[in-house]
Design an enzyme around this catalytic site. Structure first.
Site, PDB file in Angstrom:
ATOM      1  N   MET A  52       0.804  -1.221   0.000  1.00 30.00           N
ATOM      2  CA  MET A  52       0.000   0.000   0.000  1.00 30.00           C
ATOM      3  C   MET A  52       0.842   1.279   0.000  1.00 30.00           C
ATOM      4  O   MET A  52       0.409   2.320   0.506  1.00 30.00           O
ATOM      5  CB  MET A  52      -0.949  -0.010   1.205  1.00 30.00           C
ATOM      6  CG  MET A  52      -1.964  -1.148   1.171  1.00 30.00           C
ATOM      7  SD  MET A  52      -2.935  -1.189  -0.359  1.00 30.00           S
ATOM      8  CE  MET A  52      -3.995   0.231  -0.084  1.00 30.00           C
ATOM      9  N   HIS A 100      -3.556  -5.342  -9.608  1.00 26.94           N
ATOM     10  CA  HIS A 100      -4.522  -4.276  -9.324  1.00 26.94           C
ATOM     11  C   HIS A 100      -5.936  -4.838  -9.505  1.00 26.94           C
ATOM     12  O   HIS A 100      -6.200  -5.523 -10.500  1.00 26.94           O
ATOM     13  CB  HIS A 100      -4.286  -3.107 -10.292  1.00 26.94           C
ATOM     14  CG  HIS A 100      -5.204  -1.972 -10.046  1.00 26.94           C
ATOM     15  ND1 HIS A 100      -5.043  -1.123  -8.960  1.00 26.94           N
ATOM     16  CD2 HIS A 100      -6.323  -1.559 -10.686  1.00 26.94           C
ATOM     17  CE1 HIS A 100      -6.027  -0.242  -8.966  1.00 26.94           C
ATOM     18  NE2 HIS A 100      -6.808  -0.470  -9.998  1.00 26.94           N
ATOM     19  N   ASP A 135      -0.579   2.761 -11.437  1.00 27.77           N
ATOM     20  CA  ASP A 135      -1.244   1.660 -12.130  1.00 27.77           C
ATOM     21  C   ASP A 135      -1.251   1.855 -13.648  1.00 27.77           C
ATOM     22  O   ASP A 135      -2.233   1.546 -14.326  1.00 27.77           O
ATOM     23  CB  ASP A 135      -2.682   1.481 -11.599  1.00 27.77           C
ATOM     24  CG  ASP A 135      -2.705   1.264 -10.092  1.00 27.77           C
ATOM     25  OD1 ASP A 135      -1.835   0.530  -9.595  1.00 27.77           O
ATOM     26  OD2 ASP A 135      -3.576   1.837  -9.424  1.00 27.77           O
TER      27      ASP A 135
HETATM   28  C1  GRF Z   1      -5.612  -7.263  -3.816  1.00 30.33           C
HETATM   29  O1  GRF Z   1      -6.966  -7.039  -4.059  1.00 30.33           O
HETATM   30  C2  GRF Z   1      -4.769  -6.555  -4.837  1.00 30.33           C
HETATM   31  O2  GRF Z   1      -5.380  -6.458  -6.082  1.00 30.33           O
HETATM   32  C3  GRF Z   1      -4.604  -5.196  -4.233  1.00 30.33           C
HETATM   33  O3  GRF Z   1      -4.484  -5.433  -2.839  1.00 30.33           O
HETATM   34  C4  GRF Z   1      -5.143  -6.647  -2.506  1.00 30.33           C
HETATM   35  C5  GRF Z   1      -4.153  -7.520  -1.792  1.00 30.33           C
HETATM   36  O4  GRF Z   1      -4.747  -8.677  -1.265  1.00 30.33           O
HETATM   37  N1  GRF Z   1      -3.468  -4.526  -4.813  1.00 30.33           N
HETATM   38  P1  GRF Z   1      -3.868  -9.777  -0.534  1.00 30.33           P
HETATM   39  O5  GRF Z   1      -3.092  -9.103   0.603  1.00 30.33           O
HETATM   40  O6  GRF Z   1      -2.960 -10.418  -1.521  1.00 30.33           O
HETATM   41  O7  GRF Z   1      -4.882 -10.741   0.010  1.00 30.33           O
END
Ligand code: GRF
Length: 202
Positions: free
Chosen positions: A92, A111, A147
């Site tokens: 993030m 994404h 993105d």
């Molecule tokens: C996913 O939905 C991905 O697309 C986004 O963040 C989320 C991560 O999920 N970038 P996880 O931690 O892999 O379960």
């Protein structure tokens, strides 16, 4: 063999999907380290459960980007573990020039939208707000934009009447767990070549 480093901030379900693809031998690669900016991210716990190096990097004072000393630390770790490809899985923070330069063309992200539609945060909510009938996920190379990098794999899901952000995101995540191993398979098999890939001594 392709050396994968995973960076994430959350629950790590995509990391789990990659771990399982490797275990099932449908992906010829190894995960060399898992890094998180969140000390108690379940991602790190998953990594430990699978005997993978799990490292927390404190990214303060920055709140939304990976920069400064933390960025240098991440680069050091990636070099120490000889990562070939950097897999962002729910990381993030915005990747800045230092890491982008050190691993140019070798950083990929997933994404939860069919890019170029709905970049940025909470894409499943953006999709519902817009009223699209098809949503999905995109694995793409990371560049300096948000993105915007070249697309590697996309998978679509229907948007159903009565969907909530949670139900739509859950449906998208099922496809994410297929899409990320599929994208990595393209790289591991050499069908998709990485820029400046480390030359392995034979
Ligand atoms: C996913 O939905 C991905 O697309 C986004 O963040 C989320 C991560 O999920 N970038 P996880 O931690 O892999 O379960």
């Amino acid at each position: 063999m392709l050396n994968i480093a995973i960076l994430g901030s959350g629950k790590g379900s995509n990391a789990q999907a990659i771990i399982e693809a490797i275990a099932a031998r449908t992906l010829d690669a190894r995960i060399v380290c898992v890094i998180s900016d969140v000390a108690d991210a379940f991602l790190l716990e998953r990594a430990r459960q699978h005997g993978l190096p799990a490292l927390h990097v404190d990214c303060a004072p920055f709140k939304t980007k990976l920069d400064g000393a933390a960025e240098q630390r991440v680069i050091e770790i990636l070099r120490a573990y000889q990562a070939d490809v950097i897999v962002l899985a729910g990381f993030m923070r915005i990747i800045k020039a230092g890491l982008l330069g050190a691993y140019a063309g070798r950083i990929i992200n997933i994404h939860p939208a069919l890019l170029p539609a709905f970049p940025g945060l909470a894409s499943w909510q953006q999709a519902l707000d817009y009223g699209v009938k098809v949503a999905g996920c995109t694995v793409h190379f990371v560049d300096a934009g948000t993105d915007t990098g070249p697309i590697i794999v996309q998978r679509a899901v229907p948007v159903l009447d009565g969907d909530t952000p949670a139900t739509l995101h859950a449906r998208i995540q099922v496809e994410e767990h297929e899409a990320y191993p599929a994208a990595l398979r393209l790289i591991a098999s050499g069908k998709l070549r990485l820029a400046g890939r480390r030359v392995l001594a034979s």
